[in-house]
Motif scaffolding. Structure first.
Motif, mmCIF file in Angstrom:
data_model
loop_
_atom_site.group_PDB
_atom_site.id
_atom_site.type_symbol
_atom_site.label_atom_id
_atom_site.label_comp_id
_atom_site.label_asym_id
_atom_site.label_seq_id
_atom_site.Cartn_x
_atom_site.Cartn_y
_atom_site.Cartn_z
ATOM 1 N N UNK A 1 42.020 80.745 22.705
ATOM 2 C CA UNK A 1 40.861 80.794 22.458
ATOM 3 C C UNK A 1 40.584 82.012 22.245
ATOM 4 N N UNK A 2 41.039 83.002 22.580
ATOM 5 C CA UNK A 2 40.786 84.533 22.531
ATOM 6 C C UNK A 2 42.121 85.388 22.254
ATOM 7 N N UNK A 3 42.853 84.738 21.693
ATOM 8 C CA UNK A 3 43.776 86.110 21.961
ATOM 9 C C UNK A 3 44.971 85.339 21.221
ATOM 10 N N UNK A 4 45.367 86.209 20.456
ATOM 11 C CA UNK A 4 47.053 85.537 20.166
ATOM 12 C C UNK A 4 48.101 84.975 20.835
ATOM 13 N N UNK A 5 49.227 84.049 20.820
ATOM 14 C CA UNK A 5 49.839 83.052 21.757
ATOM 15 C C UNK A 5 51.158 84.403 21.860
ATOM 16 N N UNK A 6 50.872 85.561 21.588
ATOM 17 C CA UNK A 6 52.237 86.772 21.964
ATOM 18 C C UNK A 6 51.544 87.349 22.838
ATOM 19 N N UNK A 7 49.924 87.736 22.810
ATOM 20 C CA UNK A 7 49.223 88.531 23.805
ATOM 21 C C UNK A 7 49.242 87.486 25.623
ATOM 22 N N UNK A 8 49.548 85.926 26.024
ATOM 23 C CA UNK A 8 49.555 85.439 26.102
ATOM 24 C C UNK A 8 51.176 86.498 27.459
ATOM 25 N N UNK A 9 50.929 86.276 28.959
ATOM 26 C CA UNK A 9 52.216 87.382 29.921
ATOM 27 C C UNK A 9 52.869 86.457 30.259
ATOM 28 N N UNK A 10 54.305 86.817 31.081
ATOM 29 C CA UNK A 10 55.289 86.042 32.026
ATOM 30 C C UNK A 10 55.690 86.943 32.224
ATOM 31 N N UNK B 1 54.455 85.584 41.650
ATOM 32 C CA UNK B 1 53.286 86.266 40.413
ATOM 33 C C UNK B 1 52.930 87.348 40.070
ATOM 34 N N UNK B 2 52.149 87.060 39.042
ATOM 35 C CA UNK B 2 52.193 88.666 37.865
ATOM 36 C C UNK B 2 51.040 88.690 37.848
ATOM 37 N N UNK B 3 50.256 90.325 39.014
ATOM 38 C CA UNK B 3 48.480 90.326 38.398
ATOM 39 C C UNK B 3 48.660 91.291 37.815
ATOM 40 N N UNK B 4 47.671 91.826 36.931
ATOM 41 C CA UNK B 4 46.649 92.558 36.717
ATOM 42 C C UNK B 4 47.242 93.130 35.230
ATOM 43 N N UNK B 5 47.082 93.966 34.817
ATOM 44 C CA UNK B 5 46.343 95.284 35.786
ATOM 45 C C UNK B 5 44.742 95.038 35.966
ATOM 46 N N UNK B 6 44.468 96.314 36.799
ATOM 47 C CA UNK B 6 42.703 96.094 37.156
ATOM 48 C C UNK B 6 42.341 95.109 37.273
ATOM 49 N N UNK B 7 43.124 94.541 38.644
ATOM 50 C CA UNK B 7 42.650 92.885 39.532
ATOM 51 C C UNK B 7 41.704 92.948 40.330
#
Lengths: 428, 86
Positions: A21-30, A247-253
């Protein structure tokens, strides 16, 4: 060559809600980073332009250096236009060469390689017209390149992606600080602690089944256990966490409690105890103490997820946790059902029972029902406060984007509100 | 049909568990009737359900007294074409 990433298909985007909803699909992380990082890495592009839904263009423009929804980016260079859902690791098309358009069985354009001269002959008033014009005028080739289909595909692919990204990064060893007593299980070549990162005493890093990458400035507090494969992002803090594999965590979590095979975007907090498994958590999320999600059903059957408020989609996997949108906050003791959808900008007050599996964006879930709560302006105020605590700014462009998201998500919310009012009336 | 005032008081009594006869127009929902923040949200939802209207939550939650709620709801009903007894 200019890489042009395109994310304009509403139907496809809906399969990645609430995160998209708030980002383009390529900003999803993996794995270690975003899908964008991987597409850029794969193509070697130096110049990148983006075409995103209009409502998020201004907000996104502030986040990237390339052109966003700028039609002039379609001229003046050879172009490689990619569907933003393409899986980088399977992309094997030459980035330069004669013009050609990759078309999948259903007729959709997956990629278009267009020379500068051919681009000048195409209709470039808008990106959709440009691609249609390329398909009509240039050589078409059949294409079966793999694409991401749903958010849970990313969750399920994360462990393997982490392994691949660790190998691709080519780093290992301890460049940061690790305090005694330390315990590293497995080979130390499968561990990387970046400069500025600090691992406190009494931390177990278990790299026997996969690599562990702790990025710059991250801090791992005592009594944390990190199982590989795992990526801890820049400046994140693990607070005595049981950080299981994948897990993929972060940044600043800020992460505590037990987390397994989950992806957490930046600036999100899960400080306290509680289990998060096979979940995808957006940015600026706060999960209250003892917030726990189920990621496995009692009968071991496959998990279904509702993305539109009505239709359950069988994920085909027996392990899927929660999908949680940006800026959502859960109270202490929140219980999330297997395959839950919690929209963006939602406030959840636990009732002691597992929540409904679908909670729309901008919902205030109070006393067991969806309400309007104190409204979206209050949510924006809270977002502004949360961001300022991390020296980030809530901008007018972001607010305009969220106003658009409020409208996009209105139909599902209105239904849930009406149901909530009825339940409330019946209770009294 | 009951008037807007009667219906507002009936809903208020139901949500706040009060005797309807004890509710006066000048009563403040919070300081006089003891509405907590969650109950304020419930009141807005219940008024919407009772009258079949949609209220802006910021405007609705800024209403402080029973009498002001009656006036506010009557206006919303008029704006949204919902017939009520004045």
């Amino acid at each position: 060559m200019r890489l042009v990433l395109v994310d304009r298909c509403e139907e496809a985007r809906g399969k990645f809600y609430p995160l998209a909803l708030s980002r383009p699909l390529w900003e999803l992380r993996c794995g270690f980073g975003s899908l964008r990082d991987k597409l850029i890495g794969k193509t070697g592009a130096q110049d990148v332009a983006y075409f995103v839904p209009d409502y998020m263009a201004d907000a996104y423009r502030a986040e990237v250096s390339g052109a966003v929804n700028d039609f002039s980016a379609l001229t003046g260079d050879d172009l490689l236009i990619l569907d933003g859902r393409l899986k980088a690791e399977t992309f094997d098309i030459a980035c330069s060469g004669p013009s050609e358009v990759g078309v999948e069985t259903g007729g959709g354009v997956v990629y278009a390689r267009i020379t500068r001269n051919n681009a000048a002959m195409l209709d470039c008033r808008d990106i959709d017209g440009f691609i249609a014009s390329a398909k009509a005028k240039l050589t078409n080739v059949p294409c079966a390149l793999a694409k991401w289909q749903y958010t849970w595909d990313l969750i399920l692919a994360n462990p393997e992606q982490l392994r691949a990204d660790f190998a691709a990064a080519g780093r290992s060893g301890i460049e940061g600080a690790i305090d005694e007593p330390k315990a590293i299980l497995g080979s130390s070549k499968d561990v990387y602690i970046a400069p500025g990162a600090r691992v406190h005493p009494m931390v177990v890093i278990d790299a026997e089944h996969g690599p562990v990458y702790i990025d710059q400035g991250a801090q791992i507090h005592p009594f944390s256990r990190i199982e590989g494969p795992c990526y801890i992002g820049r400046d994140s803090i693990l607070l005595g966490a049981k950080c299981r594999e994948g897990n993929s965590i972060g940044p600043m979590c800020r992460v505590g409690g037990e987390v397994e095979e989950s992806i957490i975007h930046g600036h999100s907090n899960k400080y306290h105890d509680g289990f998060l498994g096979h979940a995808y958590v957006g940015e600026w999320v706060n999960l209250g103490a003892l917030t726990t999600n189920s990621d496995l059903k009692n009968d071991y059957s496959t998990v279904s997820v509702v993305l539109d408020g009505h239709n359950a989609i069988d994920t085909g996997s027996t392990k899927v946790g929660s999908l949680i949108g940006d800026h959502t906050k859960t109270s202490i003791g929140t219980l999330l059902n297997t395959g839950s959808y919690v929209g963006a900008m939602a406030i959840i007050m636990a009732t002691g029972k597992p929540l409904p599996k679908y909670i729309p964006s901008f919902s205030w879930f109070i006393e067991g029902v969806v309400t309007k709560g104190f409204g979206r302006k209050k949510l924006y105020e809270t977002a502004r406060t949360a961001m300022s605590r991390r020296r980030c700014k809530w901008t007018e462009a972001q607010e305009a984007m969220w106003e658009a998201i409020f409208e996009i998500t209105a139909p599902q919310r209105k239904e849930a509100l009406a149901k909530g009012r009825k339940e409330m009336m019946a209770r009294h | 049909m009951a008037t807007v005032e009667e219906r507002v008081k009936a809903v208020t009594a139901q949500v706040l568990k009060l005797n309807v006869d004890e509710i006066k127009n000048e009563d403040n929902f919070t300081s006089d009737l003891g509405a907590e923040s969650v109950q304020s949200i419930e009141l807005v939802a219940m008024f919407e359900e009772e009258f079949g209207i949609e209220m802006d939550e910021d405007a609705a939650l800024s209403v402080e007294t029973v009498g002001a709620a009656v006036e506010f709801i009557a206006n919303v009903c008029k704006e949204q074409g919902v017939k009520v007894e004045e």
